[in-house]
Design a protein around this motif. Structure first.
Motif, mmCIF file in Angstrom:
data_model
loop_
_atom_site.group_PDB
_atom_site.id
_atom_site.type_symbol
_atom_site.label_atom_id
_atom_site.label_comp_id
_atom_site.label_asym_id
_atom_site.label_seq_id
_atom_site.Cartn_x
_atom_site.Cartn_y
_atom_site.Cartn_z
ATOM 1 N N PHE A 91 0.834 -1.200 0.000
ATOM 2 C CA PHE A 91 0.000 0.000 0.000
ATOM 3 C C PHE A 91 0.866 1.246 0.000
ATOM 4 O O PHE A 91 1.901 1.290 0.668
ATOM 5 N N MET A 92 0.424 2.259 -0.737
ATOM 6 C CA MET A 92 1.105 3.532 -0.709
ATOM 7 C C MET A 92 0.052 4.575 -0.359
ATOM 8 O O MET A 92 -1.033 4.587 -0.932
ATOM 9 N N GLU A 93 0.358 5.437 0.576
ATOM 10 C CA GLU A 93 -0.593 6.489 0.928
ATOM 11 C C GLU A 93 -0.606 7.544 -0.173
ATOM 12 O O GLU A 93 0.442 7.935 -0.662
ATOM 13 N N VAL A 94 -1.788 7.956 -0.581
ATOM 14 C CA VAL A 94 -1.900 8.953 -1.649
ATOM 15 C C VAL A 94 -2.922 10.006 -1.225
ATOM 16 O O VAL A 94 -3.609 9.830 -0.220
ATOM 17 N N ASP A 95 -3.004 11.095 -1.997
ATOM 18 C CA ASP A 95 -4.054 12.038 -1.617
ATOM 19 C C ASP A 95 -5.376 11.624 -2.250
ATOM 20 O O ASP A 95 -5.428 10.792 -3.152
ATOM 21 N N LEU A 96 -6.442 12.199 -1.719
ATOM 22 C CA LEU A 96 -7.775 11.743 -2.090
ATOM 23 C C LEU A 96 -8.044 11.912 -3.580
ATOM 24 O O LEU A 96 -8.600 11.024 -4.226
ATOM 25 N N GLU A 97 -7.635 13.054 -4.127
ATOM 26 C CA GLU A 97 -7.894 13.305 -5.546
ATOM 27 C C GLU A 97 -7.270 12.202 -6.406
ATOM 28 O O GLU A 97 -7.881 11.702 -7.350
ATOM 29 N N TYR A 98 -6.068 11.841 -6.035
ATOM 30 C CA TYR A 98 -5.369 10.816 -6.804
ATOM 31 C C TYR A 98 -6.099 9.469 -6.700
ATOM 32 O O TYR A 98 -6.307 8.773 -7.701
ATOM 33 N N ALA A 99 -6.494 9.141 -5.483
ATOM 34 C CA ALA A 99 -7.209 7.874 -5.284
ATOM 35 C C ALA A 99 -8.522 7.859 -6.073
ATOM 36 O O ALA A 99 -8.886 6.848 -6.687
ATOM 37 N N LEU A 100 -9.216 8.979 -6.071
ATOM 38 C CA LEU A 100 -10.483 9.054 -6.815
ATOM 39 C C LEU A 100 -10.245 8.917 -8.315
ATOM 40 O O LEU A 100 -10.999 8.237 -9.012
ATOM 41 N N ASP A 101 -9.177 9.558 -8.806
ATOM 42 C CA ASP A 101 -8.849 9.422 -10.232
ATOM 43 C C ASP A 101 -8.593 7.964 -10.596
ATOM 44 O O ASP A 101 -9.086 7.452 -11.596
ATOM 45 N N LYS A 102 -7.804 7.318 -9.755
ATOM 46 C CA LYS A 102 -7.473 5.908 -10.000
ATOM 47 C C LYS A 102 -8.748 5.053 -10.004
ATOM 48 O O LYS A 102 -8.964 4.209 -10.881
ATOM 49 N N ALA A 103 -9.592 5.299 -9.006
ATOM 50 C CA ALA A 103 -10.824 4.520 -8.888
ATOM 51 C C ALA A 103 -11.710 4.751 -10.117
ATOM 52 O O ALA A 103 -12.268 3.805 -10.684
ATOM 53 N N ALA A 104 -11.793 6.015 -10.532
ATOM 54 C CA ALA A 104 -12.634 6.337 -11.689
ATOM 55 C C ALA A 104 -12.096 5.644 -12.939
ATOM 56 O O ALA A 104 -12.873 5.145 -13.771
ATOM 57 N N GLU A 105 -10.783 5.616 -13.056
ATOM 58 C CA GLU A 105 -10.171 4.950 -14.209
ATOM 59 C C GLU A 105 -10.541 3.465 -14.243
ATOM 60 O O GLU A 105 -10.921 2.927 -15.286
ATOM 61 N N ILE A 106 -10.421 2.827 -13.095
ATOM 62 C CA ILE A 106 -10.765 1.391 -13.028
ATOM 63 C C ILE A 106 -12.209 1.185 -13.478
ATOM 64 O O ILE A 106 -12.513 0.312 -14.300
ATOM 65 N N LEU A 107 -13.107 2.026 -12.951
ATOM 66 C CA LEU A 107 -14.523 1.839 -13.267
ATOM 67 C C LEU A 107 -14.835 2.175 -14.728
ATOM 68 O O LEU A 107 -15.609 1.480 -15.379
ATOM 69 N N ALA A 108 -14.207 3.234 -15.214
ATOM 70 C CA ALA A 108 -14.496 3.640 -16.593
ATOM 71 C C ALA A 108 -13.938 2.627 -17.591
ATOM 72 O O ALA A 108 -14.508 2.422 -18.666
ATOM 73 N N ASN A 109 -12.836 1.986 -17.238
ATOM 74 C CA ASN A 109 -12.236 1.015 -18.154
ATOM 75 C C ASN A 109 -12.857 -0.371 -18.067
ATOM 76 O O ASN A 109 -12.643 -1.204 -18.942
ATOM 77 N N ALA A 110 -13.585 -0.612 -16.998
ATOM 78 C CA ALA A 110 -14.154 -1.954 -16.834
ATOM 79 C C ALA A 110 -15.278 -2.161 -17.838
ATOM 80 O O ALA A 110 -16.008 -1.234 -18.188
ATOM 81 N N LYS A 111 -15.404 -3.395 -18.315
ATOM 82 C CA LYS A 111 -16.506 -3.706 -19.218
ATOM 83 C C LYS A 111 -17.779 -3.959 -18.420
ATOM 84 O O LYS A 111 -18.872 -3.667 -18.857
ATOM 85 N N TYR A 112 -17.590 -4.543 -17.237
ATOM 86 C CA TYR A 112 -18.767 -4.967 -16.474
ATOM 87 C C TYR A 112 -18.419 -4.950 -14.985
ATOM 88 O O TYR A 112 -18.173 -5.986 -14.379
ATOM 89 N N PRO A 113 -18.395 -3.732 -14.402
ATOM 90 C CA PRO A 113 -18.021 -3.638 -12.991
ATOM 91 C C PRO A 113 -19.162 -4.006 -12.042
ATOM 92 O O PRO A 113 -20.335 -3.848 -12.386
ATOM 93 N N LEU A 114 -18.775 -4.464 -10.877
ATOM 94 C CA LEU A 114 -19.734 -4.797 -9.812
ATOM 95 C C LEU A 114 -19.652 -3.724 -8.736
ATOM 96 O O LEU A 114 -18.556 -3.395 -8.279
ATOM 97 N N ILE A 115 -20.807 -3.210 -8.347
ATOM 98 C CA ILE A 115 -20.851 -2.266 -7.234
ATOM 99 C C ILE A 115 -21.619 -2.960 -6.120
ATOM 100 O O ILE A 115 -22.780 -3.334 -6.298
ATOM 101 N N TYR A 116 -20.963 -3.145 -4.989
ATOM 102 C CA TYR A 116 -21.551 -4.021 -3.977
ATOM 103 C C TYR A 116 -21.444 -3.428 -2.582
ATOM 104 O O TYR A 116 -20.511 -2.700 -2.267
ATOM 105 N N GLY A 117 -22.388 -3.780 -1.729
ATOM 106 C CA GLY A 117 -22.347 -3.383 -0.317
ATOM 107 C C GLY A 117 -23.611 -2.619 0.012
ATOM 108 O O GLY A 117 -24.716 -3.152 -0.106
ATOM 109 N N LEU A 118 -23.472 -1.344 0.420
ATOM 110 C CA LEU A 118 -24.554 -0.359 0.490
ATOM 111 C C LEU A 118 -25.538 -0.520 1.642
ATOM 112 O O LEU A 118 -26.379 0.339 1.856
#
Ligand code: SF4
Ligand SMILES: [Zn+2]
Lengths: 576, 572
Positions: free
Chosen positions: A205-232
């Motif tokens: 794990f590497m600590e990052v700032d929130l903006e960076y983490a959100l960008d990374k997360a958005a990239e994963i989701l935008a690039n996924a063909k069929y993402p699962l959103i779970y929990g809630l």
């Protein structure tokens, strides 16, 4: 002599309390869930001296044994958690619900040590676990009292708690049950406070700032063909609304924990309807209360003092209520009952059916059904028929094993038919505090309560296909966003194994097993303490959770995290 | 926000006595302005091309939000299977469902029909937060929700103790606390009986545990409504709904309006009168009571009503009339859901299908149309299907065509149960509603009935710029013979403007915006002393009856996306 027994998993007080106070990496949590409760007779036959080795088709664990006379011979009980999940079956038979109860297991004595958590996780395919819990800083100073605080733990959402604060530190919690108490006292512990990203080079794990983490997360989701959103289920409905929007944008699938708890109940309502009440109806009017396959004394502890004991408008307290408990073991709730009926594991469907027959005055030709003698069945139906106002509260004893949603269809029909004779209703004892709300929000947005797929641009739900366990076991999804939930601790092994193969974004205030294996970890503030939001009690009553402490610096509420994520994904997809 | 000017349209605006004149409409800042105030060079100019320009439609009774609707969605997955419309992001979200559509389908489909304000007519106080959650999520249209009061123990206690003043204050508080818009009575008193496992009530029966009759309840709530000076009247679903012979009860309920009419206007709204307009003694001998009800309406100025028109096809019945749903479940034997809400009310849901060949369904269909066609006052006879009870709201164009065209009626008359027609006078009615009357019925009248005539239901300067443009030339069309055009034009408006924003263009949704939620607040204006005394009383009762705390029961302003609170001064 080793034996083949039936494995049953479920909640216990200790499992709930230790999770809130010590966290899932603590010794007290391990002691609470890495344990097999068995009837002393079975322990003797098997010849267990130290530990016991339990093996199912899917895996094998070693745990401590706790003798318990309340467990019927032939059954072994393990609290829900990673140990139990190594043994449970991922097969959902088209219902979305894995088999978590009444599983055949081979039980033998052993002198081996109990399986440690990291061995379990390795078994799941987890190579590296990171666990860096922090305590959130608490300013102290001004003393305050907050009244009428709703508890964000179980589906009961008791909203009559009083919290005394010294600045941001909880000094006293009144009116909560032990689990709710632990929740409020320990909200500052085991926290994730900085966003983290797993480095590809070394897997750390590497600590990052929130903006960076959100960008990374958005990239994963935008690039996924069929993402699962779970929990809630352990956050407010507003977050489910955003999660649905995100699924619609990414053409993924959005699911909540219903998939693993009362999914079958919901499927049964789709088929036959339901007869529901709010809790006050039971308090004011119910003279007969049945707890079927649920154990509120352990899981919804305030339920008893809220519904059963108090004097209602037309029922003068406990003495005017008849309490019946139907369960496979003599639970703590059973000890309170006027009548306890012990039923063979997985035979609820049979008992419902025969009760429906008895209600219509058909003869029961066999001496006993589901281990219950014929006379007892006649007696029970007579009590039900002549009750002034009856309520059946039921739990996962009905949903997680045996006939699954068929059980529920049958009990709903029984209650519908009982209404020809008197007043009857039934309510599921929902676990997570807002699982009911998450179902509701998905319904108004998509027409379906959980397991909603958007792969073709419109919502559809196919139990056994678009439900999380099936999606994971079949390897259909290629990324996951997990919000306020811990699938690694609660999913069957096969599902966790596949989850480990795809990129995972975890949004959680606390360190969970899932947080520790995330690729992007985003800390969130605690809903109901640090953030407001609407939640729905297990009887559909909507309540507003309170915010009475500021979130730690730089940590956002789930609502804001999801909104930011949506904005970013929209931009990446050219939809902004 | 860019100004808009609509040119070259034929305007019908009954409030302002405009009957199809070619005129321009100016829009600035979400409101209608004098067109000369709009700078054409900087404005969007819409050339209406001689089409019909009217105010946005208003539906005063349609079940679009709250626990009943959502359990309906849950119970009817089959309702969604074949009705999906994929999203068109970022302009439009995905739509699904017909009788119990998702929030997006509700908002978009109403908007596409040119409707811009819809009232959800019934919710238990304890579940009002749920109704608001859904209303918040419905796009485009303005909305409101009525709160159920007729079987409410707190209210009935006060009635039985004859504390009329405290009752008024309680109801004022309840509207304020739940952000409701009007007081709703459903089969008055019957849910008290239902909650105790007893049969439903007629007007003069005794309410169990209370020394009261449904008639007392209607009178007392009616009186409170009028002295609180609420913008709407009491909204009443009559006793005996769904029972053959119930038109007598309905007539007697209509007559009560006179008893508590304190203002110079109507005082009681009878909703979905079709369901309470049955003659005959049994289902087999069912007859239409439409004519009698229409003549009572014509003679009794205190009453307004809406139809609950049957449109044939799939429906999902849902009502706080829990005992009625239990009976309907026995007739259909498929799915039944019920929910009892502590101290307040109950509700039931049963799927149902109206068939043209059915004797009963044909009579039901005829009753609604008879009432409307025999009513002499379009200002007091409104069109609803009690969506999704008698039909779905997307069937409104069919109703428009039935009432505007005798030949369309005749076409349907040939398809329905012929034996039933012998018990109805519908086949002999020749009246055809004019386009002008239709605009009264669907715009001006409901705005007036809701007390929103300042800003809604017309196109005068200062009104909200909620406008529908339909693909009809009112000077050229003959609705009687060209009913196909009516059906088509009202299904999908050519252009719709909501609060000054174009939301429908060439029959398609072009953007997703969110409308207002109206609530009334008669409580804040009541004096502090009176409120203090009342709150002390309330605290004690509330604690005894409810499982939630009083503080958490109250819905805060910020929980509602765009709250428009109508503050009023009660005449206590
Ligand atoms: S019963 Fe549930 S909601 Fe109530 S205090 Fe305990 S954990 Fe919290
Ligand atoms: Zn209605």
């Amino acid at each position: 002599m080793p034996l083949t027994l039936k494995l049953v998993t479920g909640r216990t007080i200790e499992q709930g309390r230790s999770m809130e106070s010590g966290g899932k990496f603590s010794d007290i949590y391990r002691r609470a869930v890495a344990v097999a409760e068995m009837n002393p007779k079975d322990i003797e036959i098997i010849g267990i001296k130290d530990n016991v080795k339990i093996t199912s088709v899917y895996g094998s664990i070693v745990v401590n044994v706790k003798p318990n006379n309340d467990i019927p011979p032939g059954t072994v009980f393990i609290p829900m958690g990673p140990w139990a999940n190594l043994l449970t079956l991922p097969i959902t038979e088209g219902t979305g619900m894995p088999t978590l109860k009444n599983i055949d297991v081979y039980v033998e004595a052993t002198s081996e040590d109990a399986t440690p958590l990291d061995a379990i996780l390795r078994f799941f395919g987890v190579n590296k676990i990171h666990y860096k819990p922090a305590e959130r800083p608490l300013s102290v100073g001004i003393k305050r009292v907050v009244y009428d605080v709703p508890c964000p733990f179980c589906g009961e959402v008791c909203d009559f708690l009083t919290i005394e604060l010294d600045g941001e530190k909880t000094s006293r919690v009144l009116n909560a049950c032990p689990i709710g108490h632990a929740k409020f006292m320990n909200y500052y512990r085991h926290r994730v406070l900085t966003p983290m990203i797993r480095q590809e080079s070394n897997g750390d794990f590497m600590e990052v700032d929130l903006e960076y983490a959100l960008d990374k997360a958005a990239e994963i989701l935008a690039n996924a063909k069929y993402p699962l959103i779970y929990g809630l289920s352990s956050t407010c409905v507003e977050v489910t609304e955003l999660a649905v929007e995100l699924a619609e944008i990414t053409r993924g699938v959005v699911d909540n924990t219903t998939t693993l708890c009362h999914g079958p109940t919901v499927l049964a309502v789709q088929e036959v309807g339901s007869v529901r009440i709010t809790l006050g109806m039971a308090m004011n009017l119910a003279d007969t209360i049945v707890f079927w396959g649920c154990n509120p004394m352990n899981a919804h502890i305030n339920h008893i003092r809220r519904i059963i004991l108090p004097e209602g408008r037309f029922v003068k307290g406990r003495k005017e209520r008849k309490i019946i408990v139907i369960d496979i073991r003599r639970t703590d709730t059973a000890k309170l009952a006027d009548i306890f009926i012990q039923i063979e594991p997985g035979k609820d469907y049979e008992l419902f059916t025969v009760l429906r027959m008895a209600l219509r005055d058909y003869d029961i030709e066999v001496p006993s059904v589901a281990g219950v003698p014929r006379e007892k069945i006649y007696e029970l139906i007579e009590i039900m028929r002549t009750a002034k106002f009856g309520v059946i509260f039921f739990g996962m004893g009905l949903t997680q094993g045996g006939a699954k949603y068929k059980n529920l269809e049958e009990v709903i029909k029984l209650v519908q038919e009982l209404n020809e004779w008197s007043k009857w209703a039934l309510l599921p004892m929902r676990g997570h505090y807002n699982v009911t709300g998450s179902n509701h929000a998905m319904l108004w947005l998509t027409g379906y309560p959980y397991g909603v797929d958007f792969s073709r641009g419109f919502p559809k739900m196919i139990p056994g296909v678009t439900t999380t366990i099936d999606l994971l076991v079949n390897g259909d999804v290629d990324a996951a966003l997990i919000i306020a939930s811990d699938p690694v601790a609660h999913f069957p092994q096969k599902a966790v194994e596949n989850l480990m193969r795809i990129p995972k974004i975890v949004v959680d205030p606390f360190w969970s097993l899932s947080a520790s294996v995330a690729d992007v970890l985003i800390p969130s503030a605690v809903t109901g303490v640090e953030c407001e939001g609407t939640v729905y009690r297990l009887d559909d009553v909507p309540l507003r959770l309170k915010k009475f402490v500021e979130p730690p610096k730089g940590v956002l509420c789930d609502i804001d995290i999801l909104s930011k994520l949506i904005d970013r994904v929209k931009k990446l997809k050219g939809l902004a | 926000m860019t100004d808009i000017i609509i040119k070259n349209g034929f305007v019908i605006d009954p409030f302002n006595n405009i009957k199809g004149e070619l005129m321009d409409i100016g829009i600035s800042n979400g409101r209608i302005v004098d067109p000369s105030k709009v700078r054409e060079s900087e404005a969007i100019v819409i050339d209406a091309g001689e089409r019909l320009v009217v105010a946005g439609g208003i539906d005063i009774h349609s079940h679009i939000a709250g626990p009943k609707v959502n359990i309906g969605r849950l119970m009817r997955p089959e309702d969604h299977y074949l009705t999906n419309v994929p999203s068109k992001l970022p302009f439009r979200r995905a739509m699904t469902g017909r009788t119990v559509p998702n929030v997006f389908a509700i908002g978009y489909k109403y908007a596409m029909m040119g409707y811009t304000l819809v009232a959800e007519p019934a919710c238990a106080p304890l579940k009002m937060r749920h109704a608001h959650d859904e209303l918040n999520a419905i796009p485009i249209i303005d909305k409101m929700v009525f709160v159920l009061v007729d079987s409410n123990w707190l209210a009935l206690d006060l009635m039985a103790e004859n504390r009329k003043d405290l009752l008024k204050i309680y109801l004022a508080w309840l509207l304020y606390a739940t952000k409701g818009y009007a007081l709703k009575l459903v089969d008055p008193g019957s849910d008290v009986a239902w909650m105790m496992g007893r049969p439903s009530l007629d007007l003069d029966d005794q309410v169990p545990e209370y020394n009261l009759t449904p008639k007392d309840i209607i009178r007392l709530v009616g009186e409170a409504n009028e002295s609180l000076n609420l913008p709407h009247t009491i909204h009443v679903h009559c006793n005996r709904l769904g029972f053959p012979g119930n038109y007598i009860t309905t007539l007697n309920t209509m007559k009560l309006g006179k008893d508590f009419a304190l203002r110079d206007r109507n005082s009681i709204h009878i909703t979905h009168v079709q369901f309470t307009g049955y003659g005959g003694e049994s289902w087999a001998t069912l007859e239409s009571g439409g004519e009698v009800i229409a003549s009572e309406l014509n003679a009794n100025p205190y009453v307004t009503l809406d139809l609950g028109q049957v449109t044939f096809g799939e429906a999902t019945t849902m009502t706080a009339d829990a005992p009625f749903e239990f009976i309907l479940y026995h007739l259909t034997r498929w799915k039944w859901a019920n929910a009892d809400i502590e101290n307040e009310t109950a509700s039931g849901i049963v799927p149902y299908r109206y068939r043209k060949k059915s004797y009963v369904n044909t009579i039901q269909w005829a009753i609604g149309l008879e009432v409307l066609l025999l009513s002499r006052d379009p200002w007091r006879t409104l069109i609803t299907t009690d969506h999704p009870n008698a039909g779905v709201f997307t069937d409104y164009p069919k109703i428009f065509a039935w009432i505007m065209s005798k030949s369309y009626r005749e076409k349907t008359l040939k398809e329905v149960n012929q034996r039933a027609l012998r018990k109805c006078i519908l086949p002999s009615i020749n009246r055809e509603i004019t386009l002008y009357e239709l605009i009264i019925i669907t715009r001006a009248a409901p705005a007036k009935l809701l007390g929103l005539e300042d800003t809604k239901g017309h196109l005068g300067v200062g009104a909200d710029a909620d406008i529908a443009i339909y693909d009809i030339n009112p000077r050229a069309i003959d609705p009687s013979s060209e009913y196909e055009k009516i059906l088509k034009a009202f299904q999908r408006a050519w252009c719709v403007i909501k609060e000054g924003k174009i939301v429908v263009k060439e029959r398609e949704i072009v953007q997703t915006i969110y409308g207002k939620t109206y609530s009334v607040n008669p409580y804040t204006a009541i004096s502090d002393d009176i409120r203090k005394e009342f709150e002390a009383y309330l605290k004690d009762r509330f604690k005894r009856y409810y499982t939630v705390s009083l503080e958490n029961f109250v819905i805060r302003d910020y929980e509602i996306r765009k709250l428009t609170e109508v503050r009023i001064k009660p005449r206590l």
